[in-house]
Design a protein around this motif. Structure first.
Motif, PDB file in Angstrom:
ATOM      1  N   SER A 157      55.988 -40.142  26.864  1.00 13.25           N
ATOM      2  CA  SER A 157      56.931 -40.458  27.932  1.00 13.25           C
ATOM      3  C   SER A 157      57.816 -41.620  27.498  1.00 13.25           C
ATOM      4  CB  SER A 157      56.203 -40.728  29.246  1.00 13.25           C
ATOM      5  OG  SER A 157      55.745 -42.037  29.304  1.00 13.25           O
ATOM      6  N   SER A 158      58.804 -41.910  28.314  1.00 14.07           N
ATOM      7  CA  SER A 158      59.814 -42.872  27.928  1.00 14.07           C
ATOM      8  C   SER A 158      59.715 -44.082  28.852  1.00 14.07           C
ATOM      9  CB  SER A 158      61.162 -42.166  28.090  1.00 14.07           C
ATOM     10  OG  SER A 158      62.207 -43.067  27.919  1.00 14.07           O
ATOM     11  N   GLY A 159      59.939 -45.292  28.322  1.00 17.02           N
ATOM     12  CA  GLY A 159      59.789 -46.446  29.201  1.00 17.02           C
ATOM     13  C   GLY A 159      60.416 -47.723  28.672  1.00 17.02           C
ATOM     14  N   ILE A 160      60.242 -48.782  29.456  1.00 19.36           N
ATOM     15  CA  ILE A 160      60.867 -50.068  29.153  1.00 19.36           C
ATOM     16  C   ILE A 160      59.788 -51.122  28.886  1.00 19.36           C
ATOM     17  CG2 ILE A 160      62.470 -51.838  30.006  1.00 19.36           C
ATOM     18  CD1 ILE A 160      63.451 -49.784  32.072  1.00 19.36           C
ATOM     19  N   VAL A 161      60.007 -51.965  27.870  1.00 21.79           N
ATOM     20  CA  VAL A 161      59.147 -53.129  27.651  1.00 21.79           C
ATOM     21  C   VAL A 161      60.003 -54.364  27.913  1.00 21.79           C
ATOM     22  CG1 VAL A 161      57.773 -54.435  25.994  1.00 21.79           C
ATOM     23  CG2 VAL A 161      57.783 -51.927  25.903  1.00 21.79           C
TER      24      VAL A 161
ATOM     25  N   VAL B 251      61.698 -45.847  23.748  1.00 21.75           N
ATOM     26  CA  VAL B 251      61.251 -47.142  24.263  1.00 21.75           C
ATOM     27  C   VAL B 251      62.396 -48.150  24.226  1.00 21.75           C
ATOM     28  CG1 VAL B 251      59.591 -49.031  24.043  1.00 21.75           C
ATOM     29  CG2 VAL B 251      58.913 -46.716  23.432  1.00 21.75           C
ATOM     30  N   MET B 252      62.657 -48.780  25.343  1.00 20.60           N
ATOM     31  CA  MET B 252      63.676 -49.820  25.408  1.00 20.60           C
ATOM     32  C   MET B 252      62.981 -51.168  25.483  1.00 20.60           C
ATOM     33  SD  MET B 252      66.607 -51.159  25.664  1.00 20.60           S
ATOM     34  CE  MET B 252      67.990 -50.098  26.003  1.00 20.60           C
ATOM     35  N   VAL B 253      63.232 -52.044  24.502  1.00 22.65           N
ATOM     36  CA  VAL B 253      62.679 -53.395  24.538  1.00 22.65           C
ATOM     37  C   VAL B 253      63.806 -54.312  24.977  1.00 22.65           C
ATOM     38  CG1 VAL B 253      61.478 -55.192  23.260  1.00 22.65           C
ATOM     39  CG2 VAL B 253      61.235 -52.806  22.566  1.00 22.65           C
ATOM     40  N   ALA B 254      63.635 -55.033  26.088  1.00 27.71           N
ATOM     41  CA  ALA B 254      64.781 -55.736  26.657  1.00 27.71           C
ATOM     42  C   ALA B 254      64.399 -56.994  27.412  1.00 27.71           C
ATOM     43  CB  ALA B 254      65.514 -54.788  27.607  1.00 27.71           C
ATOM     44  N   THR B 255      65.370 -57.867  27.570  1.00 23.04           N
ATOM     45  CA  THR B 255      65.216 -58.964  28.529  1.00 23.04           C
ATOM     46  C   THR B 255      65.637 -58.416  29.888  1.00 23.04           C
ATOM     47  OG1 THR B 255      67.505 -59.651  28.235  1.00 23.04           O
ATOM     48  CG2 THR B 255      65.850 -60.734  26.838  1.00 23.04           C
ATOM     49  N   ASN B 256      65.553 -59.276  30.905  1.00 23.94           N
ATOM     50  CA  ASN B 256      65.896 -58.778  32.241  1.00 23.94           C
ATOM     51  C   ASN B 256      67.395 -58.493  32.391  1.00 23.94           C
ATOM     52  OD1 ASN B 256      66.941 -61.297  32.343  1.00 23.94           O
ATOM     53  ND2 ASN B 256      65.604 -62.068  33.974  1.00 23.94           N
ATOM     54  N   ALA B 257      68.167 -58.730  31.310  1.00 23.87           N
ATOM     55  CA  ALA B 257      69.588 -58.348  31.355  1.00 23.87           C
ATOM     56  C   ALA B 257      69.735 -56.838  31.424  1.00 23.87           C
ATOM     57  CB  ALA B 257      70.313 -58.872  30.117  1.00 23.87           C
ATOM     58  N   PHE B 258      68.681 -56.122  31.036  1.00 24.23           N
ATOM     59  CA  PHE B 258      68.750 -54.671  31.061  1.00 24.23           C
ATOM     60  C   PHE B 258      68.198 -54.119  32.372  1.00 24.23           C
ATOM     61  CE2 PHE B 258      66.855 -50.482  30.425  1.00 24.23           C
ATOM     62  CZ  PHE B 258      67.948 -49.793  29.943  1.00 24.23           C
TER      63      PHE B 258
ATOM     64  N   TYR C 164      59.598 -59.218  39.395  1.00 26.13           N
ATOM     65  CA  TYR C 164      58.624 -58.289  38.840  1.00 26.13           C
ATOM     66  C   TYR C 164      58.727 -56.920  39.504  1.00 26.13           C
ATOM     67  CZ  TYR C 164      54.521 -55.890  37.319  1.00 26.13           C
ATOM     68  OH  TYR C 164      53.709 -54.926  36.786  1.00 26.13           O
ATOM     69  N   TYR C 165      58.785 -56.922  40.825  1.00 25.43           N
ATOM     70  CA  TYR C 165      58.775 -55.648  41.545  1.00 25.43           C
ATOM     71  C   TYR C 165      60.056 -54.868  41.294  1.00 25.43           C
ATOM     72  CZ  TYR C 165      56.864 -52.495  45.074  1.00 25.43           C
ATOM     73  OH  TYR C 165      56.319 -51.413  45.716  1.00 25.43           O
ATOM     74  N   GLN C 166      61.148 -55.606  41.171  1.00 30.60           N
ATOM     75  CA  GLN C 166      62.408 -54.932  40.902  1.00 30.60           C
ATOM     76  C   GLN C 166      62.394 -54.279  39.512  1.00 30.60           C
ATOM     77  OE1 GLN C 166      66.023 -57.273  40.527  1.00 30.60           O
ATOM     78  NE2 GLN C 166      66.970 -55.892  42.001  1.00 30.60           N
ATOM     79  N   GLU C 167      61.898 -55.030  38.529  1.00 32.36           N
ATOM     80  CA  GLU C 167      61.878 -54.500  37.170  1.00 32.36           C
ATOM     81  C   GLU C 167      60.853 -53.378  37.031  1.00 32.36           C
ATOM     82  OE1 GLU C 167      63.310 -58.843  35.688  1.00 32.36           O
ATOM     83  OE2 GLU C 167      61.392 -58.127  34.918  1.00 32.36           O
ATOM     84  N   ALA C 168      59.656 -53.638  37.533  1.00 35.02           N
ATOM     85  CA  ALA C 168      58.605 -52.616  37.453  1.00 35.02           C
ATOM     86  C   ALA C 168      59.033 -51.365  38.220  1.00 35.02           C
ATOM     87  CB  ALA C 168      57.297 -53.158  38.016  1.00 35.02           C
ATOM     88  N   GLY C 169      59.767 -51.585  39.308  1.00 41.14           N
ATOM     89  CA  GLY C 169      60.190 -50.482  40.172  1.00 41.14           C
ATOM     90  C   GLY C 169      61.166 -49.524  39.509  1.00 41.14           C
ATOM     91  N   ARG C 170      61.633 -49.882  38.317  1.00 40.42           N
ATOM     92  CA  ARG C 170      62.522 -48.954  37.613  1.00 40.42           C
ATOM     93  C   ARG C 170      61.741 -47.780  37.036  1.00 40.42           C
ATOM     94  NH1 ARG C 170      65.625 -54.086  35.915  1.00 40.42           N
ATOM     95  NH2 ARG C 170      66.975 -54.151  37.734  1.00 40.42           N
ATOM     96  N   ALA C 171      60.428 -47.880  37.086  1.00 40.31           N
ATOM     97  CA  ALA C 171      59.606 -46.738  36.670  1.00 40.31           C
ATOM     98  C   ALA C 171      59.530 -45.741  37.817  1.00 40.31           C
ATOM     99  CB  ALA C 171      58.201 -47.218  36.316  1.00 40.31           C
ATOM    100  N   GLY C 172      59.450 -44.464  37.450  1.00 40.12           N
ATOM    101  CA  GLY C 172      59.139 -43.420  38.422  1.00 40.12           C
ATOM    102  C   GLY C 172      60.065 -43.275  39.602  1.00 40.12           C
ATOM    103  N   ARG C 173      61.344 -43.509  39.388  1.00 36.36           N
ATOM    104  CA  ARG C 173      62.253 -43.362  40.527  1.00 36.36           C
ATOM    105  C   ARG C 173      62.392 -41.917  40.971  1.00 36.36           C
ATOM    106  NH1 ARG C 173      67.372 -47.203  39.743  1.00 36.36           N
ATOM    107  NH2 ARG C 173      68.013 -46.022  41.554  1.00 36.36           N
TER     108      ARG C 173
END
Ligand code: ADP
Ligand code: ZN
Length: 617
Positions: free
Chosen positions: A231-235, A283-290, A314-323
């Motif tokens: 699967s695809s995701g963000i770090v 996999v996207m490795v990013a700061t919160n600018a992404f 945290y919730y905003q960033e984590a919430g980008r999963a599973g939209r």
């Protein structure tokens, strides 16, 4: 009658079978001609709330949005589903702009997305004369408020813009975050008329939450990613430097990763973002600018390599999963260092002398709440929801804490060993940080310990049999209890607090500790995903078919020049794997398949499934 119409659109246009919480109420209010203010969390499905009315109402709905990248995305998705959509923003060339204006004049646009800055540049009288704008939507409505975190001056023009249109259209404002002050600002500054207000819950049941406290973060990250290879995701990392390091590590280890942070030039940022969105890199490795304005709906996981500074972020960033509603994992890799770094950033903020002590105190409190989330033994989902002021059950069954067995254990003896060690060190006039204390207790002979002659300390090595993880957990607990204290900001050292009663054996200390988990075999690593799948009835999920479908989706998307998730979301592909439809009629029942997509993609997908089913026999 009307409710049937909106349901038909939900089914035939979007291919969904049920409304999500709040969607019907908002649609009804808008269709009834009422101004609306809806606060719904990311992924709740705000777009549908205005897209359905837009499709039902005569004329052209105008959507004001600050996020240019998202505009293009939404318009692509709508066109893909068969709706006449267009956008006006600074990314268009003069010729494209003119072309779009012509389409609008000819009455060929049903939904127009526009950037706030364009409102002045676009001739309002044109909208006013036509009498064909039934609805103006204000997306990310918090941008109108100076209290909000991303104020946009262009938003202050919106009220005038709406007033200029005759007859006055219905105004509907949407946002994912709004405190009371911001809500009031939205109502006042957008001049909403007695709006229908709705705030839907913050819970995202398809998200699995996990906190890990690894000794070796890099190793832990690699393990997490290894388990989620398909699967695809963000770090997310806290700093540019960390992004660079982690990105390099992942590439070296053979992961298909890209990076994103403010230090890269525009071209590379855009290219990397596209690689991720178009599934060329996973996999996207990013700061919160992404993330702001990234609408990729099929993000299977969000891993935080560092702890953010507060729960909101945290919730905003984590919430980008599973939209898209498919099961997805949100994992925080916690390390005590994160707290120190964040503290330092808060107290040494750039404002320097002008720093506002009240604001600092506030931010430190938010950090404390975040740290509490990272270290709590109770249900993680409950922690998050109660932070947002929502009641939630103490057990969700779908977070790492609910799935870990905790045992109430007597730690008095271990506590006394740790406290004595700190006490003896202080007697010798020495103070050290946690790691050093743990090393002494475990009997390390590292350079520093030998140099300070600590090998002959009476508490040296008295906990040689205990894991440093466990000592650290108890040490943290003792600090929280006040038996030990932590002093100093930059290089915090541990000192003795109120501990006499424990040392004199007059007080017993009880603590909830996780049962030591057995080392799992590589094939059986994914406790989180396993439970996720079980919870969603996917125990016998057909991974081979899923992989084939992803490949097919990618081909189709490339041919059309759109991101893969615009063809079908992961949630749709999962539903296909479950239903294995071998006819077009059955394919029509798949989540996210509307009539246009059925016609466009039905056959190729059904062929692919038939072939797969045939192979299985
Ligand atoms: P938001 O803007 O609130 O973050 P979106 O409008 O982008 O959320 O919707 C998130 C995802 O959920 C999209 O992929 C959308 O198609 C999907 N979605 C919205 N409403 C429904 C529904 N009723 N049933 C299934 N999926 C939905
Ligand atoms: Zn839980």
């Amino acid at each position: 009658m009307e409710s049937d119409a909106r349901f038909n659109i939900l089914k035939n246009f979007f291919g969904y079978t049920t409304f999500r919480p709040g969607q019907e109420a908002v649609i009804d209010a808008v269709l009834a001609g009422r101004d609306t203010l809806a606060v719904m969390p990311t992924g709740a499905g705000k777009s549908l709330c205005y897209q359905i009315p837009a499709l039902l109402l005569p004329g052209m709905t105008v959507v004001i949005s600050p996020l240019i990248s998202l505009m293009k995305d939404q318009v692509q998705a709508l066109r893909e589903a068969g709706c006449q959509a267009a956008f006006l923003n600074s990314s268009l060339s003069a010729a494209e702009y003119g072309g779009t204006m012509e389409r609008i004049f000819r009455g060929e646009v049903k939904l127009l997305y526009i950037a706030p800055e364009r409102l002045q540049k676009t001739d309002v009288s044109f909208f006013a004369d036509g009498g064909t704008v039934p609805l103006v939507v204000i997306d990310e409505a918090h941008c109108v408020s100076q209290w909000g975190h991303d104020f946009r001056p262009g938003y202050l023009q919106i009220a005038d813009f709406i007033r200029g249109i005759k007859p006055r259209p219905v105004a509907a404002a949407f946002t994912a975050t709004a405190t009371l002050e911001v809500r009031e600002d939205i109502e006042r500054l957008l001049k909403l008329k007695e709006p229908f207000s709705i705030t839907t819950g913050f819970d995202r049941p398809n998200l699995y939450f996990e906190v890990q406290k690894p000794r070796n973060r890099k190793q832990a990250l690699l393990e997490c990613l290894e388990k989620r290879k398909d699967s695809s995701g963000i770090v997310y990392c806290a700093t540019r430097k960390a992004v660079e390091e982690v990105h390099e590590l992942l590439v070296r280890e053979g992961f298909s990763a890209v990076r994103y942070h403010a230090g890269l030039d525009d071209a590379e940022r855009r290219a990397n973002q596209d690689d991720f969105i178009y599934d060329r890199k996973t996999v996207m490795v990013a700061t919160n600018a992404f993330g702001m304005g990234i609408d990729k709906s099929s993000v299977g996981f969000v891993i935080h390599y560092n702890m953010p500074k507060n729960i909101e972020s945290y919730y905003q960033e984590a919430g980008r999963a599973g939209r898209d509603g498919a099961p997805a994992d949100c994992i925080l890799l916690y390390h005590g260092q994160d707290v120190q770094i964040n503290k330092y950033l808060i107290t040494h903020s750039e404002e320097g002398e002008t720093a506002n002590p009240a604001l600092q105190a506030h931010n430190l409190e938010l950090l404390r709440q975040m740290t509490f989330y990272a270290t709590v033994n109770g249900c993680l989902r409950q922690r998050l929801l109660s932070y947002f002021g929502e009641q939630a059950p103490v057990y969700c069954g779908h977070c790492s804490n609910c799935l870990t067995a905790f045992r109430e254990v007597d730690i008095t003896l271990e506590a006394r060993k740790i406290i004595s060690c700190v006490y003896r060190l202080r007697q010798r006039g020495r103070s050290f940080g946690k790691t050093m204390i743990i090393d002494i207790l475990r009997g390390s002979k590292n350079e520093k310990i030998r140099r300070f002659g600590l090998v002959n300390l009476s508490t040296w090595g008295i906990m040689a049999e205990t894991s440093s993880q466990r000592i650290r957990t108890i040490l943290d607990f003792l600090i929280e209890e006040g038996c030990l204290i932590q002093e100093g900001d930059e290089y915090p050292v541990v000192g003795v607090g109120r501990a006499e009663d424990v040392l004199r054996e007059e007080r017993r200390l009880m603590m909830k500790l996780p049962e030591e988990r057995k080392e799992s075999k590589p094939a059986d690593l994914n406790a989180g995903a396993r439970v996720t799948q079980a919870a969603f009835g996917l125990a016998s999920f057909d991974n081979a078919l899923f992989a084939k479908l992803r490949e097919l989706r990618k081909e189709l998307a490339e041919k059309e020049g759109v991101p893969a998730y615009i063809v079908f979301s992961d949630a749709s592909l999962r539903d296909i794997c479950r239903k294995k439809p071998v006819s077009l009629t059955r394919f029509a029942a798949v989540h996210g398949v509307g009539s246009v997509k059925l016609e466009k993609y039905g056959e190729v997908f059904v062929d692919c499934i038939r072939e797969h089913v045939g192979d299985e026999r």
